[in-house]
Motif scaffolding. Structure first.
Motif, mmCIF file in Angstrom:
data_model
loop_
_atom_site.group_PDB
_atom_site.id
_atom_site.type_symbol
_atom_site.label_atom_id
_atom_site.label_comp_id
_atom_site.label_asym_id
_atom_site.label_seq_id
_atom_site.Cartn_x
_atom_site.Cartn_y
_atom_site.Cartn_z
ATOM 1 N N GLY A 87 5.264 3.905 2.318
ATOM 2 C CA GLY A 87 4.001 2.491 2.684
ATOM 3 C C GLY A 87 4.097 1.462 3.547
ATOM 4 N N GLN A 139 0.809 -0.979 0.376
ATOM 5 C CA GLN A 139 0.162 0.122 -0.287
ATOM 6 C C GLN A 139 0.762 1.338 0.082
ATOM 7 O OE1 GLN A 139 -3.412 -0.066 -0.248
ATOM 8 N NE2 GLN A 139 -3.026 2.364 -0.674
ATOM 9 N N THR A 156 1.653 4.797 0.177
ATOM 10 C CA THR A 156 0.551 6.085 0.552
ATOM 11 C C THR A 156 1.029 6.935 0.487
ATOM 12 O OG1 THR A 156 2.298 5.847 3.036
ATOM 13 C CG2 THR A 156 -0.526 4.869 2.340
#
Length: 590
Positions: A561, A548, A550
Motif C-alpha cells: 500500500g 491505502q 491495495t
C-alpha cells in the motif's frame, strides 16, 4: 489512617442504607445441611509471607489431604471431601501461627483465588513456670499464675516458658480468625457469632513443645479501633477455637471498657469476643441476572450498625452460590463485594427460622469485572490451526479448544484494572506445544485480544519514504522489515503495524492503523527517524493522514500500500516544530 476510615464509613453507609430487598426467595425448607456429606470439590489460592511475597513450602491440608505451596505460593486441591458442610483448610509453617478455615460447599463446586497472609510467631517474653510472669506488648498485657502449665498429654511442666504472639493486633477478622461463624455454647447449643476481633497466644516449653494452661491467665487486650463503639452490655462472652472439632466454643466472660477487653481464660490460642445467635443457613445465588455468576466474589452479612465487619464473609463458589450460616429469626443485611473489596450491591434478607435454610437469588452488576482473553493462532497461509489453548492466570489454569478458524476464548471476572500477566500455551492435536507466551498483561472489564502466527518464513520487501524532497529506502536483506498484527493495549482494538530499520539502526520507520483489513484507513500512528531529525504524526494538531492498502494477506503478499500524512519535525512539548508532509509506499511478503 484517615483514608481507611473514610472507606469503611462509605462501606457502612452503603451497606446499611443502600440495601434493597432480596427478590423471589424460595420457601424455607427443613434441611439445614446444604447437601450430602461426601462431595467432589475444589479449593485453590495462594499463601503470602508477612511482607506480601510468595510463601513457598507452606503445608496446606484440606480435609486431611496435604499439599505444599509452590515457589509462587500457590496451592490447589480437587477431589473428594468427607463432609461438604464443613471442609477444613489448615495452613502451617514453622515459625508462624497455624491457621484453619472452614468452608461450606456443594457437590462439584470450587472456590478459587483464596489468599492468606502468614502471621509471624514473635517471642514477646519468657519466665519460669514455677513463678509465673507478666508479659506486656503494645496491645496486650498477660498475667500468668505460678505453676499454670502442663504438657499436651496433661503431665505437669516445670521449666522455662516462652510466650509468642503476633507482632500486631489481628485485623481483617474475616480472614484472620479460623473456622467460620459457627459455635457451641456451654450447653452445646449450635449458634453463630457476631464477633469483634481476636487474640492469639502460644506458650512453649524448654524443648519447643507446645504447652497448655491449667490456671486462668488474666489479660487486657486492645481491640481494633473499628470496634470501639460496640453497643453491648458487659459482660461479653469469650469464645475459643477448638482445632480438633473445628468450631468455636464458649470459654468465659470479658469486660469491654473503651478499646480494651479484660478478662481471664485458660484458652489463649485463637480467642475472640462476641454474641451468640441461634443459627440458620442462607443459600444465596449471586449472578448478573444473565448467565454470569459472581464467582469468587464475597458475600458479607450483618444485622445492625456495628456488624459491618462482624459476621465473617464467605466466598461465592464457581456456580455463583454463597452458603453462610447467619442469625435466625432476624432480618439480615448482606453485601456483595469484589476480591478488591469494592462493593457492588447490598440487600435485605427476610428472617429465617432456626435451623432452616433459605434459597435467595441476588442480582448484581458485573459489567466492570467481566473480562475476556481471546485470540487466534494461524499458520503461514493465515489459516487457523487446530488444537487447544491453556491459559494460566492469577494461579488458575483454564482450557479452551481452538475452533476450526484457530480461535480461543477465556472469560473470567477480574477486579484489578492493572491486571497480572498470564501465560498462554498452545498445543496441537498431537498434544505438542506449538506456541507459548508468558507476557500477556490482562486488564479488567475489557476484551484482551491476542494474535499469533506460527509461520517462521522470513519476511521480505521494500519500504520507501518521501520527505523534504528526498527519498529514503528500506529493503531486505540489507534492512529489517516486518508486518505484524497486534491489539491496542488500552481498548483491545486490532492493530496492524509496519516497521522498518536500517542495518546500523540509525534510521527507522513505524506505521500503524486500527483493524486487520485492506482499503483506505486512517493512520493511528506514524513516525520516521534519521540522524538529527524525527518526523512524528501528532494527534490533535492537524488531521491525521491515511493509508491505502491495495493488498492484504493474499497468497503472495502480506501487505502492500501507500500512505501520506502531516508530521511534526522534532516535536517536543511546548515546541511542536515545523509541520512537514511525508508519504511513501510499502510491500512486504514472505
Amino acid at each position: 489512617m484517615k483514608l481507611n476510615r473514610l472507606i469503611i464509613l462509605c462501606f457502612a453507609v452503603l451497606f446499611f442504607y443502600g440495601c434493597r430487598k432480596g427478590e423471589n426467595a424460595k420457601e424455607i425448607i427443613p434441611a439445614l445441611t446444604p447437601g450430602p456429606g461426601a462431595a467432589e470439590i475444589g479449593l485453590s489460592g495462594d499463601i503470602k509471607n508477612p511482607d506480601g511475597s510468595a510463601a513457598e513450602g507452606v503445608d496446606v491440608t484440606i480435609d486431611g489431604h496435604k499439599i505444599t505451596t509452590s515457589a509462587s505460593g500457590l496451592f490447589e486441591y480437587t477431589g473428594k471431601v468427607s463432609n461438604a458442610d464443613k471442609v477444613k483448610l489448615s495452613i502451617s509453617k514453622k515459625g508462624y501461627f497455624k491457621f484453619s478455615k472452614t468452608f461450606t460447599l456443594e457437590e462439584n463446586s470450587t472456590i478459587e483465588n483464596l489468599s492468606y497472609l502468614l502471621v509471624l510467631e514473635q517471642t514477646v517474653g519468657s519466665f519460669g513456670s514455677a513463678s509465673g510472669g507478666t508479659i506486656t506488648t503494645t496491645y496486650a498485657t498477660l498475667v500468668f499464675q505460678p505453676n499454670s502449665f502442663v504438657n499436651q498429654d496433661g503431665s505437669a511442666y516445670n521449666g522455662n516458658v516462652t510466650v509468642k504472639m503476633p507482632p500486631n493486633i489481628i485485623s481483617e477478622y474475616a480472614d484472620k480468625l479460623p473456622g467460620d461463624t459457627r459455635a457451641l455454647t456451654a450447653t452445646n447449643q449450635k449458634v453463630v457469632l457476631d464477633h469483634w476481633g481476636g487474640m492469639n497466644v502460644q506458650v512453649y516449653g524448654n524443648t519447643g513443645q507446645l504447652l497448655k494452661l491449667v490456671k486462668p491467665v488474666n489479660y487486657t487486650y486492645k481491640i481494633d479501633w473499628r470496634y470501639v463503639y460496640i453497643n453491648k452490655s458487659n459482660p461479653i462472652k469469650i469464645w475459643s477455637y477448638d482445632e480438633a472439632d473445628d468450631i468455636w466454643k464458649e470459654a468465659g466472660d470479658a469486660t469491654l471498657n473503651g478499646q480494651y477487653f479484660t478478662g481471664s481464660t485458660t484458652s489463649l490460642s485463637y480467642l475472640q469476643w462476641g454474641t451468640a445467635y441461634p443459627q440458620a443457613l442462607l443459600r444465596a445465588y449471586v449472578t448478573d441476572g444473565n448467565s454470569n455468576p459472581a464467582s469468587f466474589f464475597r458475600l458479607g452479612c450483618g444485622i445492625d450498625n456495628y456488624a459491618v465487619n462482624s459476621f465473617s464473609g464467605v466466598r461465592i463458589n464457581s456456580k455463583g452460590v454463597a452458603l453462610i450460616y447467619v442469625p435466625a429469626n432476624t432480618q439480615i443485611r448482606t453485601a456483595v463485594a469484589s476480591p478488591c473489596y469494592d462493593m457492588l450491591n447490598a440487600f435485605l434478607i427476610p428472617p429465617i427460622a432456626v435451623d432452616k435454610k433459605l434459597e435467595q437469588p441476588l442480582v448484581v452488576n458485573l459489567a466492570l469485572y467481566i473480562t475476556t482473553f481471546e485470540g487466534k493462532i494461524e499458520d503461514c497461509g493465515f489459516n487457523g490451526v487446530k488444537g487447544r489453548a491453556e491459559f494460566t492466570f492469577n494461579g488458575k489454569k483454564m482450557l479452551s479448544n481452538l475452533d476450526n478458524n484457530g480461535y480461543f476464548k477465556f472469560t473470567f471476572l477480574l477486579c484489578q484494572f492493572n491486571g497480572y500477566n498470564g501465560k498462554l500455551v498452545v498445543y496441537d492435536e498431537q498434544n505438542k506445544i506449538i506456541h507459548q507466551n508468558s507476557n500477556n498483561p490482562i486488564r479488567a472489564g475489557i476484551k484482551n485480544a491476542y494474535l499469533a502466527s506460527l509461520c517462521t518464513v522470513p519476511q521480505a520487501g521494500k519500504v520507501t519514504i518521501n520527505v523534504n524532497g528526498k527519498t529514503y529506502t528500506f529493503e531486505t536483506p540489507k534492512d529489517s522489515l516486518s508486518m505484524s498484527e497486534t491489539f491496542e493495549p488500552w481498548n483491545g482494538s486490532p492493530t496492524t503495524m509496519i516497521s522498518a530499520h536500517s542495518a546500523d539502526r540509525t534510521q527507522g520507520f513505524l506505521l500503524t492503523y486500527l483493524g486487520f483489513k485492506g482499503g483506505k484507513v486512517d493512520l493511528y500512528t506514524c513516525g520516521f527517524s534519521i540522524p538529527s531529525n524525527n518526523y512524528t504524526m501528532t494527534w490533535g494538531l492537524y488531521e491525521r493522514g491515511t493509508t491505502q492498502i491495495t493488498k492484504y494477506k493474499t497468497s503472495d503478499t502480506l501487505i502492500e500500500g501507500t500512505f501520506k500524512t502531516k508530521t511534526n519535525l522534532n516535536f517536543s512539548v511546548g515546541a511542536p516544530g515545523e509541520v512537514v508532509e511525508i508519504s511513501g509506499s510499502f510491500n512486504i511478503s514472505r
